[in-house]
Design a protein around this motif. Structure first.
Motif, PDB file in Angstrom:
ATOM      1  N   ARG A 117       0.836  -1.202   0.000  1.00  0.00           N
ATOM      2  CA  ARG A 117       0.000   0.000   0.000  1.00  0.00           C
ATOM      3  C   ARG A 117       0.875   1.258   0.000  1.00  0.00           C
ATOM      4  O   ARG A 117       0.610   2.211  -0.747  1.00  0.00           O
ATOM      5  CB  ARG A 117      -0.919  -0.014   1.223  1.00  0.00           C
ATOM      6  CG  ARG A 117      -2.029   1.022   1.184  1.00  0.00           C
ATOM      7  CD  ARG A 117      -2.936   0.906   2.405  1.00  0.00           C
ATOM      8  NE  ARG A 117      -3.609  -0.384   2.459  1.00  0.00           N
ATOM      9  CZ  ARG A 117      -3.372  -1.317   3.358  1.00  0.00           C
ATOM     10  NH1 ARG A 117      -2.462  -1.115   4.313  1.00  0.00           N
ATOM     11  NH2 ARG A 117      -4.021  -2.460   3.335  1.00  0.00           N
ATOM     12  N   GLU A 122      -2.199  -0.172  -4.187  1.00  0.00           N
ATOM     13  CA  GLU A 122      -3.591  -0.526  -3.919  1.00  0.00           C
ATOM     14  C   GLU A 122      -4.579  -0.052  -4.991  1.00  0.00           C
ATOM     15  O   GLU A 122      -5.465  -0.831  -5.385  1.00  0.00           O
ATOM     16  CB  GLU A 122      -4.027  -0.022  -2.541  1.00  0.00           C
ATOM     17  CG  GLU A 122      -5.434  -0.500  -2.175  1.00  0.00           C
ATOM     18  CD  GLU A 122      -5.774  -0.314  -0.719  1.00  0.00           C
ATOM     19  OE1 GLU A 122      -5.819  -1.314   0.010  1.00  0.00           O
ATOM     20  OE2 GLU A 122      -5.979   0.852  -0.308  1.00  0.00           O
ATOM     21  N   PRO A 123      -4.498   1.184  -5.487  1.00  0.00           N
ATOM     22  CA  PRO A 123      -5.493   1.593  -6.496  1.00  0.00           C
ATOM     23  C   PRO A 123      -5.513   0.680  -7.720  1.00  0.00           C
ATOM     24  O   PRO A 123      -6.596   0.328  -8.216  1.00  0.00           O
ATOM     25  CB  PRO A 123      -5.063   3.017  -6.856  1.00  0.00           C
ATOM     26  CG  PRO A 123      -4.342   3.516  -5.633  1.00  0.00           C
ATOM     27  CD  PRO A 123      -3.617   2.310  -5.112  1.00  0.00           C
ATOM     28  N   GLU A 124      -4.351   0.268  -8.201  1.00  0.00           N
ATOM     29  CA  GLU A 124      -4.300  -0.593  -9.383  1.00  0.00           C
ATOM     30  C   GLU A 124      -4.800  -2.002  -9.063  1.00  0.00           C
ATOM     31  O   GLU A 124      -5.524  -2.619  -9.858  1.00  0.00           O
ATOM     32  CB  GLU A 124      -2.865  -0.661  -9.927  1.00  0.00           C
ATOM     33  CG  GLU A 124      -2.690  -1.517 -11.169  1.00  0.00           C
ATOM     34  CD  GLU A 124      -3.367  -0.962 -12.416  1.00  0.00           C
ATOM     35  OE1 GLU A 124      -3.317  -1.631 -13.466  1.00  0.00           O
ATOM     36  OE2 GLU A 124      -3.938   0.152 -12.351  1.00  0.00           O
ATOM     37  N   GLN A 126      -6.979  -2.766  -6.739  1.00  0.00           N
ATOM     38  CA  GLN A 126      -8.433  -2.681  -6.598  1.00  0.00           C
ATOM     39  C   GLN A 126      -9.110  -2.551  -7.962  1.00  0.00           C
ATOM     40  O   GLN A 126     -10.143  -3.185  -8.221  1.00  0.00           O
ATOM     41  CB  GLN A 126      -8.825  -1.511  -5.703  1.00  0.00           C
ATOM     42  CG  GLN A 126     -10.337  -1.457  -5.459  1.00  0.00           C
ATOM     43  CD  GLN A 126     -10.762  -0.317  -4.561  1.00  0.00           C
ATOM     44  OE1 GLN A 126      -9.998   0.616  -4.323  1.00  0.00           O
ATOM     45  NE2 GLN A 126     -11.978  -0.375  -4.055  1.00  0.00           N
ATOM     46  N   ARG A 127      -8.547  -1.745  -8.838  1.00  0.00           N
ATOM     47  CA  ARG A 127      -9.156  -1.550 -10.158  1.00  0.00           C
ATOM     48  C   ARG A 127      -9.192  -2.855 -10.935  1.00  0.00           C
ATOM     49  O   ARG A 127     -10.188  -3.171 -11.595  1.00  0.00           O
ATOM     50  CB  ARG A 127      -8.361  -0.494 -10.947  1.00  0.00           C
ATOM     51  CG  ARG A 127      -8.981  -0.148 -12.298  1.00  0.00           C
ATOM     52  CD  ARG A 127      -8.082   0.767 -13.101  1.00  0.00           C
ATOM     53  NE  ARG A 127      -6.869   0.092 -13.554  1.00  0.00           N
ATOM     54  CZ  ARG A 127      -6.811  -0.717 -14.612  1.00  0.00           C
ATOM     55  NH1 ARG A 127      -7.897  -0.984 -15.302  1.00  0.00           N
ATOM     56  NH2 ARG A 127      -5.656  -1.278 -14.956  1.00  0.00           N
ATOM     57  N   LEU A 132      -9.121  -5.001  -2.075  1.00  0.00           N
ATOM     58  CA  LEU A 132      -8.174  -4.115  -1.409  1.00  0.00           C
ATOM     59  C   LEU A 132      -6.948  -4.911  -0.975  1.00  0.00           C
ATOM     60  O   LEU A 132      -6.937  -6.142  -1.036  1.00  0.00           O
ATOM     61  CB  LEU A 132      -8.849  -3.470  -0.198  1.00  0.00           C
ATOM     62  CG  LEU A 132     -10.102  -2.642  -0.522  1.00  0.00           C
ATOM     63  CD1 LEU A 132     -10.860  -2.309   0.754  1.00  0.00           C
ATOM     64  CD2 LEU A 132      -9.715  -1.364  -1.262  1.00  0.00           C
ATOM     65  N   HIS A 282     -16.310   2.869  -4.462  1.00  0.00           N
ATOM     66  CA  HIS A 282     -15.598   4.040  -3.955  1.00  0.00           C
ATOM     67  C   HIS A 282     -15.781   4.170  -2.446  1.00  0.00           C
ATOM     68  O   HIS A 282     -15.410   5.181  -1.870  1.00  0.00           O
ATOM     69  CB  HIS A 282     -16.109   5.299  -4.674  1.00  0.00           C
ATOM     70  CG  HIS A 282     -15.967   5.226  -6.169  1.00  0.00           C
ATOM     71  ND1 HIS A 282     -14.747   5.349  -6.806  1.00  0.00           N
ATOM     72  CD2 HIS A 282     -16.881   5.000  -7.143  1.00  0.00           C
ATOM     73  CE1 HIS A 282     -14.921   5.230  -8.120  1.00  0.00           C
ATOM     74  NE2 HIS A 282     -16.201   5.005  -8.347  1.00  0.00           N
ATOM     75  N   ARG A 284     -14.992   1.401  -0.156  1.00  0.00           N
ATOM     76  CA  ARG A 284     -14.273   0.311   0.512  1.00  0.00           C
ATOM     77  C   ARG A 284     -15.033  -1.003   0.515  1.00  0.00           C
ATOM     78  O   ARG A 284     -14.845  -1.843   1.389  1.00  0.00           O
ATOM     79  CB  ARG A 284     -13.898   0.701   1.951  1.00  0.00           C
ATOM     80  CG  ARG A 284     -13.209   2.030   2.115  1.00  0.00           C
ATOM     81  CD  ARG A 284     -11.805   2.038   1.590  1.00  0.00           C
ATOM     82  NE  ARG A 284     -10.878   1.356   2.500  1.00  0.00           N
ATOM     83  CZ  ARG A 284      -9.603   1.096   2.214  1.00  0.00           C
ATOM     84  NH1 ARG A 284      -9.128   1.418   1.030  1.00  0.00           N
ATOM     85  NH2 ARG A 284      -8.835   0.489   3.074  1.00  0.00           N
TER      86      ARG A 284
END
Length: 492
Positions: A117, A122-124, A126-127, A132, A282, A284
């Motif tokens: 993280r 994390e953003p990639e 999750q996408r 998460l 968006h 969690r």
């Protein structure tokens, strides 16, 4: 039992027990055998199972049910559902486990997740995966086993390492070598892109998991091979596979967009059907594969609460507050309210929508007037409060609930079911048969066998009678309850 009746065998490999069940095409339960699974806690935050015990328990239960059902020839097939995210490592040449399984509740890879993280991954993740960065998921557990077990590392070096979730392990042993994972389970590993057919090379590299050790990703219904003849006296085809929460969603008949169910077992898991659209949260929540049929995926949005039934077990086994779980309904009803007591059950961290693995539980508002009835009521109220938090997150993500379908062992508690309706201010439906995880696996296997042409047809045939709870709490009382919960949660 009808002498000509064909049955479906379901293996339900849960966290605390393994069961085998025999279902008729109308959903009637013809036989059930259950064995507990030993929980190993080598250190705080670590939870392990013995993979050989999981296999032997599943085999023993299945053999007994097959015998009760009249022999292997009476069974049209097998459906398997399982505790998700739990990781098994075994040698595919020898067919033997190489280490204890790391259970979904295990938190030992929290630092690894925090490092990923901090590095901005994390953003990639999750996408691409809908998940998460959390120790809950399988990928960091797989990496930990390779890094910390000499036998696992040696098998990886030799090219004989097999890694998989519990359904993969059971299919391998049942068939004598098939290494597969259905898409619903595979989507819980952090190694499957939601729009990818197979495990992703880039994600495997990120998490340090050898792609060659992973199973082939398959549908949730189909012909996945047959059991070894010597196991049951004749081969039985394996026709359905799904993770426990996806299976419960199917068993609840949530086959249309926006339909939502909550399963109250060891943890509590809420899934809403998202149809064929890739889910993106968006707030969690998690995106996951609900099912894959003929290569086409249906997705779900999910909220996971780590502690539900295990909280009642803790009150019983560790604190001695109750003698049986069934006592909690009468105790809760014996007092007009919780006496100001609030229990935040973060015994293994907080799951959705908070995702705080370091959080620990809290008991607030106790006084000399607090009784065990207040504690029992506070524990049940915590289930409703946690579910309310999830309902608000789902609504913020564009999936408002019109009604909640509940199942799992805890849902048999009438007091809790009514409290859910009151705190959510929504109708709550509970089927007469609350073990919908196994029922969903039977539906998938029934689809694979040709019993049914669709999951809608399977639900109509097998789901059975429904009991409905209507909200009856006034808004001021609800607001006071929720205010106390949020105050206690903020302290955690």
């Amino acid at each position: 039992m009808n002498g000509a009746e064909r049955l479906m065998l379901v293996l339900d490999a849960g966290t605390t027990s393994t069961r085998a069940m025999a279902f008729a095409p109308d959903g009637a339960l013809r036989a059930v055998v259950q064995r507990e699974i030993t929980q190993h806690y080598p250190q705080p935050g670590r939870v392990e199972h013995n993979p050989e015990e999981i296999w032997q328990a599943a085999l023993a239960c299945a053999r007994e049910v097959v015998s009760q059902g009249g022999g292997a020839d009476r069974f049209a097939g097998i459906g398997i559902t399982n505790q998700r995210e739990t990781v098994v490592a075994w040698d595919r040449a020898k067919g033997q486990p190489l280490a204890r399984a790391l259970v979904w509740q295990d938190r030992r890879t929290a630092d690894t997740c925090e490092g990923l993280r901090a590095a901005g991954h994390e953003p990639e993740v999750q996408r691409r995966t809908g998940l998460l960065l959390d120790p809950y998921f399988s990928a960091t557990k797989m990496c930990w086993l390779i890094d910390n077990s000499g036998e696992v590392a040696a098998a990886a070096q030799a090219g004989t390492l097999a890694l998989g979730t519990v359904e993969s392990w059971l299919v391998f042993r049942l068939t004598g070598g098939a290494h597969i994972s259905d898409a619903s389970n595979a989507s819980r590993t952090s190694l499957l892109a939601l729009d990818g057919a197979q495990f992703d090379e880039g994600l495997c590299e990120l998490f340090g998991v050898p792609r060659g050790a992973l199973p082939e990703v398959v549908d949730c219904a189909g012909d996945f091979g047959a059991t070894l003849p010597e196991l049951f006296g004749a081969p039985i085809p394996i026709l359905g596979l799904a993770g426990d929460q996806q299976a419960a969603t199917i068993g609840q008949g949530c086959n249309a967009f926006g339909q939502v169910k909550a399963t109250y077992g060891t943890g509590a898991f809420v899934l809403a059907n998202m149809g064929g659209d890739l889910p993106a949260s968006h707030h969690r929540l998690l995106g996951t594969v609900l099912s894959q049929l003929d290569g086409r995926r249906t997705y779900a949005l999910e909220g996971s609460v780590f502690v539900a039934g295990s909280l009642i077990q803790w009150l019983r086994d560790s604190l001695g507050v109750i003698a049986t779980a069934a006592e909690t309904a009468a105790l809760a009803a014996s007092v007009p309210d919780s006496g100001g007591v609030v229990l935040v059950p973060a015994l293994s961290g907080l799951g959705a929508p908070h995702w705080r693995p370091e959080a620990r539980g809290a008991l607030t508002g106790i006084s000399f007037s607090t009784t065990r009835a207040h504690l029992a009521r506070a524990a049940l109220e915590a289930m409703s409060s946690q579910t309310r938090d999830l309902m608000e997150a789902f609504a913020a993500d564009g999936v408002p609930w019109a009604m909640l379908r509940i199942d799992g062992g805890m849902s048999a508690n009438d007091w809790m079911a009514q409290d859910l309706a009151d705190i959510l201010d929504l109708p709550v439906e509970r089927p007469a048969f609350v073990e919908t995880t196994a029922l969903g696996a039977a539906m998938l296997a029934g689809l694979g066998s040709g019993w049914f042409a669709s999951l809608e047809e399977a639900a109509a045939a097998m789901r059975g009678k429904i009991h409905r709870f209507e909200p009856a709490m006034d808004a001021p009382t609800r607001d006071v309850r929720l205010g106390r919960w949020r105050d206690a949660l903020a302290k955690v």
